[in-house]
Design an enzyme around this catalytic site. Sequence first.
Site, PDB file in Angstrom:
ATOM      1  N   LEU B 579     -49.935  41.554  70.422  1.00 11.56           N
ATOM      2  CA  LEU B 579     -50.713  42.280  71.434  1.00 11.56           C
ATOM      3  C   LEU B 579     -52.205  41.990  71.343  1.00 11.56           C
ATOM      4  CD1 LEU B 579     -48.797  45.661  71.242  1.00 11.56           C
ATOM      5  CD2 LEU B 579     -48.613  43.898  73.013  1.00 11.56           C
ATOM      6  N   PRO B 581     -54.384  39.146  69.082  1.00 11.91           N
ATOM      7  CA  PRO B 581     -54.299  38.105  68.048  1.00 11.91           C
ATOM      8  C   PRO B 581     -55.198  38.355  66.831  1.00 11.91           C
ATOM      9  CG  PRO B 581     -54.389  37.111  70.229  1.00 11.91           C
ATOM     10  CD  PRO B 581     -54.615  38.590  70.421  1.00 11.91           C
ATOM     11  N   GLU B 654     -45.068  45.483  58.502  1.00 15.13           N
ATOM     12  CA  GLU B 654     -44.383  45.279  57.225  1.00 15.13           C
ATOM     13  C   GLU B 654     -43.891  43.859  57.005  1.00 15.13           C
ATOM     14  OE1 GLU B 654     -42.508  49.348  56.216  1.00 15.13           O
ATOM     15  OE2 GLU B 654     -42.725  49.287  58.377  1.00 15.13           O
TER      16      GLU B 654
END
Lengths: 171, 693
Positions: B579, B581, B654
């Site tokens: 969404l 960079p 994660e």
Amino acid sequence: MTTTIPLSITVDGEQRDLDVDPRTTLLDALRERLAVTTPKKGCDHGQCGACTVLVDGRRVLSCLTLAVAKDGADVVTANGLAPDGGSHPVTEAFLANDAFQCGYCTPGQVCSAVGAIDEARRGMPSAATADLAGDDVVLDRAEIAERMSGNLCRCAAYVNIVTAVEEAASR
Amino acid sequence: MTTMDARSMGTSVRRIEGPDKVTGTAPYAGDTVADGTLVLYPVQATVARGEITAIDTSAATALPGVAAVVTHLDAPRLADDGDPEHRVLQGTTVHHRGQYVAAVLADHAEVAAEAARLVVVSYDEAPSTTGFDPDGGSYTPSALGNGQAPDSVVGDPDAALAAAPVVVKASYATPMEHHNPMEPHATTATWVDGRAIVHEASQGADLARQTLATLFDAEVEVSSPHVGGGFGTKGFLHAGTVLAVLAARTVPGRPVRFALGRRQMFETVGYRPATVQHMALGAEADGRLDALVHDVVGATARYKEFVEPAGGSSRSMYAAPHRRTSHRAVPLDLDAPTYMRAPGEAPGSFGLECAMDELAVALDMDPIELRVRNEPSVHPENGLPFSSRGLVECLRTGAERFGWSTWDRAPRRRLVDGWWHGVGVGCGTFPAFRMPGSTAEITFTGGRYVVAIGAADIGQGARTVLTQIAADALGVDVGSIEVEIGSTSLPVGSIAGGSAGTASWGSTVVEAADRFRDKYGEDPDDGDHADAATPDNPWAEEFAMAAYVAQFAEVAVHADTGEIRVPRLLGTFGVGRILNPTLGRSQLQGGMVWGLSMALHEESVVDPRFGEVINHDLAGYHIAANADVREIDAQWIDEDDGYVNPMGAKGIGEIGIVGVAAAIANATYHATGVRVRSLPITCDDLLTDPAFG
Ligand code: FES
Ligand code: FES
């Protein structure tokens, strides 16, 4: 009652007078007595760098500094680098290079960067300096990483911090 | 399925709160400095298990400046919410060393700390077990930390292993690790007219509110505008928050602040529990897996179960007709473990991906080819198709960029200036899902759209990316959007966790934007507003949805000292649409540094005599510092996944850590010929191995 000791320091350009417990660190004096919460407490043991401020132009860990030892000192936090709301090359470079995520270590990183750039300009070597006898320090990425390693960042914005310091140092 | 059009999404909008963060003026939970604030300092148990027999608070209470000393004898009673960690000062039982047994409130920090030292607590100590022995008594947990079943079996893995031409069996160990966000947990609480007003360092203000409201049977407001890192430890509430709110209740009207010290971060806010993972892989000579077995034994707390789902990713990573995962738990008299960045996948990928590397060596095959050969066409356990799965493309693209093919596959071949160099690869996955239960409200006011949702920005950039999502969903510029998050005064938001924050809040914002436009068209009037709850994902049961990564590491190992450095890390990610960079790269690189830190530095050492983490500070518990990180690069493949959510974005909080430790361990083997199967990898692991030379 605990004995308190009068203290007068300049914080971000403003003269502040207070009475402190002799056990009070500079960090607690700033945060708890003067409501200056720009420097953060990450460990209180000199192990993380979050509390870094400039005292008389040099970077210090305010959690390892007793406030009473700094009577008359000029203390500058990340919020006082640019007088009158202007911008400072280091904070600008941190913004431009996304050199932080959660931002908690950032005021310490910023002050540390200002101190590190100044130390290099004054020719002070680090463990990464090849020529210890020379008086010119080239602030390359390895030098910056070494000199900024006292400031931990758990978000691990390190690569961008190095780029930001490199950029600020070249200005 | 197609994703929504992007104008702002995919561009590098700067962090909205950036100026406040670089000047240190963004208020964190410990930064609230109101007149009359009392500082809380806790008294903590000095035994690992037992009963409190007496508490003498007289000397503490007599100290000038002390406002109150609260113990189980006089603490307000709490409702039982079923979480033993929340039963703070409710009885005499001690479950772990460091448990809070009293709280001192004083005008100043120095006085509070001194008074806490003067509280005398007597115990009837019971025998305790605090050292993790994987061969000690274990049990089968009812569920894993992620809610999944502890065991899964397909086919007959033991028979397949017995029949397989090539077999690798090995055990891998990962240690206890602590999150250590730079901001220790902090709570400022004030009770006003029977309501608790709480400023909390939280990954989810509403979850904190719900928990406190249940415990105290009262109205609770929680604000958490800025959070200095969470990584899982600021999701579910820990005892310190309850202690602060409880103590504040004894001094109505006065703010009470409890900012944990770093040492308490090793005692009361959870950790990643240690695991031992027994891997068995059986393959044909061409590398195709016949059997994949991942049997995990992990530590948990006796008084509160949390089981690290370390075998979870072995359920989906590779095809194999016969397969098993299992989890057994060893109960210890310690603080309870909890979610820590990529719970399950981070330690589990160490076992699986090192075993795959060992299999590649046994087969004399390129480890990338081995993985490609075992790419499943559908989810190997439940048979669902993948919404998108970029692992092979990540491996190929990453290998190209990394220069993988320029390295000789044989180990211990490259000695440069006294350093052994080698490269390794490790892969990983992390599920992409959506949490229900958020509401977004959009109000048009003063020519701008105010988007309100109780989301949390813990450094991932929620404020910024939600602004971008809202702008695209409404078809306006980001300058026309104002996002409000981080408070229970806003519509409910789910937590920043499970790499599902942006997916969940973003889907909700898109839904609210659609409703807004349906109701008011392109030209709304001042005050027009619409809201929406998180829509269910209609595809959730139709597809297996996950992010993937291929991690590449180069290590250099000093031939005399065994010092390990990581000159290069490259992560190639298949994570749907990125969404933002710049922010996305920051987060992925941060996760990769966590992987490096896990590989080489992090280990909490428990003294089994006392049940204490002995390296309980940042000098003893090493996390990667600036100079530990050299060249590090995160790239991603183009991936268009319209099934995960309208934005096409899989979570990236994660996946960055997953597979890194294995890549570094595999590279260490490639460099030196020494296979280290426990983390962290240290010089002595190498120096004590005869193969190191
Ligand atoms: S708070 Fe001073 S170094 Fe950590
Ligand atoms: S930006 Fe979060 S700790 Fe550095």
